[in-house]
Scaffold this active site. Structure first.
Site, PDB file in Angstrom:
ATOM      1  N   VAL A  38       0.854  -1.186   0.000  1.00 24.84           N
ATOM      2  CA  VAL A  38       0.000   0.000   0.000  1.00 24.84           C
ATOM      3  C   VAL A  38       0.892   1.239   0.000  1.00 24.84           C
ATOM      4  O   VAL A  38       1.812   1.347   0.815  1.00 24.84           O
ATOM      5  CB  VAL A  38      -0.894   0.017   1.262  1.00 24.84           C
ATOM      6  CG1 VAL A  38      -1.767   1.268   1.292  1.00 24.84           C
ATOM      7  CG2 VAL A  38      -1.744  -1.242   1.322  1.00 24.84           C
ATOM      8  N   CYS A  39       0.630   2.158  -0.919  1.00 25.97           N
ATOM      9  CA  CYS A  39       1.393   3.409  -0.979  1.00 25.97           C
ATOM     10  C   CYS A  39       1.300   4.112   0.377  1.00 25.97           C
ATOM     11  O   CYS A  39       0.202   4.458   0.831  1.00 25.97           O
ATOM     12  CB  CYS A  39       0.835   4.315  -2.070  1.00 25.97           C
ATOM     13  SG  CYS A  39       1.594   5.951  -2.093  1.00 25.97           S
ATOM     14  N   ILE A  40       2.441   4.300   1.028  1.00 26.01           N
ATOM     15  CA  ILE A  40       2.410   4.835   2.399  1.00 26.01           C
ATOM     16  C   ILE A  40       1.912   6.276   2.434  1.00 26.01           C
ATOM     17  O   ILE A  40       1.089   6.634   3.295  1.00 26.01           O
ATOM     18  CB  ILE A  40       3.778   4.679   3.110  1.00 26.01           C
ATOM     19  CG1 ILE A  40       3.676   5.082   4.582  1.00 26.01           C
ATOM     20  CG2 ILE A  40       4.874   5.471   2.418  1.00 26.01           C
ATOM     21  CD1 ILE A  40       4.846   4.612   5.430  1.00 26.01           C
TER      22      ILE A  40
END
Lengths: 85, 129, 119
Positions: free
Chosen positions: B76-78
């Site tokens: 997941v894109c932080i």
């Protein structure tokens, strides 16, 4: 050769303006509504998405495919370009 | 072949997850490798642990987690995740929030992990919002 | 090193996708990708000069574009047809090269990856 994933009617138009003539196309999600305007030999339609929407796929024109066929198309083409305008 | 998949749509806002999951299963069935599934834009909401599935509907979160258990990295894109409230235990502590919300088998990663996956794989396929 | 094309096709402030995509493009360049960006259809509105995203607490796309050369992202393209249809005067800094549809076809076909199907 590229593979174009068309997710919408506007996406279809944007894709047709910019794809190489014999590139492969898959109509999926709302892209299946383009079935009756889709032209060319190398156009496919994700059958499950058409069924969901009550779109019947005639025996001529776009070829109905399942996910296993989808995989085969991704093996044979690059880049894979999504169009969802 | 090695694949990178990207999911850009939130649950109930597009078919992004259904497409990504079904293709991922078909890829694995045909002996391909999925290096990483990257959740970007509103796709980060797919990783929310607090989702309750309405009766009779598909449990997409469990299906993602099954893929995770089969060794597919669910990334997941932080930056996109934490600003939308998808936070791991580590981020919960860092930002002093009451509870974490990242589902098991997902990890928060930087955008560099999207690019490095793309660099290391033969195909990149994106499922839009 | 892969040739990566980032495509921006939506208006810049309806959501934060354009800003997030530009960040991904910058990271692509940091990782030695050969990065190009194509603005097409409503995406060309991102090329108007003098935007003020800060007025709604968002990143300003025109400022992000100005920073691209610092990241060695210098291949910026726009669909000439999309600009003309909208009667726009686009930014002159950074330089954006207008492409015909046929030129966009070639640009897409020569990529290893195309990123950024948007809504």
């Amino acid at each position: 050769m590229s593979l174009h994933l068309v997710f919408s009617r506007a996406g279809y138009k944007a894709c047709m303006q910019r794809k190489v003539a014999d590139d492969a196309v898959i109509l999926l999600a709302d892209g299946v509504y383009c079935l009756n305007i889709a032209e060319g030999d190398n156009v496919h339609i994700l059958e499950i998405d058409a069924k969901v929407r009550g779109i019947s796929v005639p025996s001529h024109g776009a070829k109905p495919i399942d996910y296993a066929d989808f995989v085969v198309l991704t093996e044979a083409h690059n880049p894979i370009v999504s169009w969802a305008d | 072949m090695k694949y990178t998949l990207a999911i850009h749509g939130a649950p109930y806002a597009s078919q992004s997850a259904q497409h990504g999951l079904a293709l991922a299963q078909a890829l694995l069935a045909q002996e391909h490798t999925i290096e990483r599934v990257f959740f970007f834009h509103e796709g980060v909401y797919q990783a929310l642990s607090t989702r309750v599935v309405p009766q009779g509907e598909e449990d997409l979160l469990s299906k993602w987690q099954e893929l995770g258990q089969h060794g597919v990295e669910l990334a997941v894109c932080i930056a996109g995740g934490i600003k939308r409230g998808v936070i791991s235990e580590e981020e919960r502590q860092r930002y002093e929030k009451q509870s974490s919300s990242l589902a098991e088998h997902f990890t928060l990663v930087g955008l560099g992990q999207l690019i490095s996956a793309i660099n290391e794989t033969d195909r990149y396929i994106e499922f839009p919002a | 090193m892969k040739k990566m094309l980032f495509v921006i096709s939506n208006t810049p402030y309806a959501n934060t996708h354009n800003a997030e995509l530009l960040e991904a493009a910058m990271v692509g360049a940091v990782f030695d990708g050969i990065v190009s960006i194509l603005f097409r259809d409503d995406g060309v509105y991102s090329l108007l000069p003098d935007q003020h995203g800060e007025l709604i607490g968002q990143k300003t796309i025109s400022k992000m574009l100005s920073a691209l050369p610092t990241y060695e992202v210098e291949r910026l393209f726009a669909c000439a047809d999309s600009i003309t249809k909208r009667a726009l005067t686009i930014t002159s800094s950074p330089e954006v090269v207008a492409l015909s549809l046929a030129e966009q076809t070639r640009l897409i076909a020569e990529q290893d990856v195309v990123i950024g199907a948007q809504l």
